[in-house]
Design an enzyme around this catalytic site. Structure first.
Site: not given
Ligand SMILES: O=C(CO)COP(=O)(O)O
Length: 270
Positions: A18-20, A110, A112, A182, A188, A228, A249
Site C-alpha cells: 500500500n503506497w498510500k 483502511h 486512515e 492492521e 507507521g 510496520s 506500507g
Molecule cells: O497501513 C499499512 C498498510 O496498509 C501499514 O503501514 P506501515 O507498513 O508503514 O506501518
C-alpha cells in the site's frame, strides 16, 4: 491456487504494498519497473505467491500501461472506491473505473480512511458490495487502536468491524474476500504486533467468518497482517498458520525491501 504452508487449505499467499499518498505517476513507473526486475531476477513464481501494489489513483493508468505492455504478472488495485457507481460525487472514484483500468483489488476501510475520512462501517459495507459489483476483490482492513488494545478488547472490537463490513455478502463472495488485520497502533510506528498477536487475530477472524459463511468459505478467505512489516520481521509473521500474507506500507516504497518480503513468503510457502 497453490497449497500454502499455512495449513492444509489452498490459499495463495498475497504480498501487498500500500503506497498510500506517496509516489507521483512518474515515480510509480520507476518503482513498478524496479520491483518487476528484482522479482524477475529472483525468478519469483507469481502463481505461487501473488504480489499486488496499491498506488494512488493518479498512478493507476501508468501502472496499467506498464503491466500490460511488458506483460508483468503483478496485480494492482485502488486504495479506496466509492460506494456509488456514478453520478454527482465530486472527488470519488467508481469501482467501474478501477475495473476498467485492470485493477484486481481495492482496499476498503483502511484505518486512515476510517480515522481521517470518518468512514463508518455502514459506508464500508456498501463499499465492499460496490467492489464485488464491479468485479473487484475487496481487501477489507480491520483493526483496533491503542486504547482498545490496552483495554484487552481488541478481538471483540475487530470482529465487530468485520461483522458490520461483510454484512449481506454471500458465501461465494466471502471466499474471494481478503481481510487485512492492521492494528492502528502498529501502522507507521515501527511498533509491530508480535507473530502471536497476528495469529490470534487471524484465527479469530477465520472462525468468525466460518460462523457467518460456513467453514469452506472461511478456509478459503485470505487473511493478511499489516503494520510496520519490514524485511527483518516479515518471516516470523508469515510463518503463522492463519496469516496468508502481509499488507506493507512504508517498506513497499523500496523495491528491494518489498521484494525481499515477497521472497520470505516464497520460502515459507515452498
Ligand atoms: O497501513 C499499512 C498498510 O496498509 C501499514 O503501514 P506501515 O507498513 O508503514 O506501518
Amino acid at each position: 491456487m497453490t497449497t500454502s504452508a499455512n495449513g492444509s487449505f489452498e490459499r495463495t499467499p498475497l504480498i501487498a504494498g500500500n503506497w498510500k499518498m506517496n509516489m507521483d505517476h512518474l515515480q510509480a513507473i520507476t518503482l513498478t519497473q524496479k520491483l518487476a526486475w528484482t522479482l524477475d531476477d529472483a525468478k519469483h513464481d507469481f502463481a505461487r505467491v501473488e504480489v499486488a501494489v496499491f498506488p494512488p489513483f493518479t498512478d493507476l493508468r501508468g501502472v496499467q500501461t506498464l503491466v500490460a505492455g511488458d506483460d508483468l504478472p503483478l496485480a494492482y488495485g485502488g486504495q479506496d472506491l466509492s460506494q456509488f457507481d456514478s453520478g454527482a460525487y465530486t472527488g470519488d472514484i467508481s469501482g467501474a473505473f478501477l475495473a476498467k483500468l485492470g485493477c484486481r483489488y481495492v482496499l476498503v476501510g483502511h484505518s486512515e480512511r476510517r480515522t481521517v475520512h470518518g468512514e463508518t462501517d455502514e459506508v464500508l459495507a456498501a463499499k465492499v458490495k460496490a467492489a464485488f459489483r464491479h468485479g473487484l476483490v475487496p481487501v477489507l482492513c480491520v483493526g483496533e487502536g491503542l486504547e482498545v488494545r490496552q483495554a484487552g478488547t481488541h478481538v471483540e472490537h475487530t470482529l465487530g468491524q468485520l461483522r458490520a463490513d461483510v454484512e449481506g455478502l454471500t458465501a461465494e463472495q466471502a471466499t474471494a474476500l481478503v481481510v487485512a488485520y492492521e492494528p492502528v497502533w502498529a501502522i507507521g510506528t515501527g511498533e509491530v504486533a508480535g507473530p502471536g498477536d497476528a495469529q490470534e487475530m487471524c484465527a479469530a477472524i477465520r472462525s468468525e467468518l466460518a460462523e457467518l459463511f460456513g467453514a469452506d468459505a472461511a478456509n478459503a478467505t485470505r487473511l493478511l497482517y499489516g503494520g510496520s512489516v519490514k524485511a527483518n520481521n516479515a518471516a516470523a509473521i508469515l510463518a503463522e498458520k492463519d496469516v496468508d500474507g502481509v499488507l506493507v506500507g512504508g517498506a513497499s516504497l523500496d523495491a528491494a525491501e518489498f521484494a525481499s518480503i515477497v521472497r520470505f513468503e516464497s520460502h515459507t510457502a515452498a
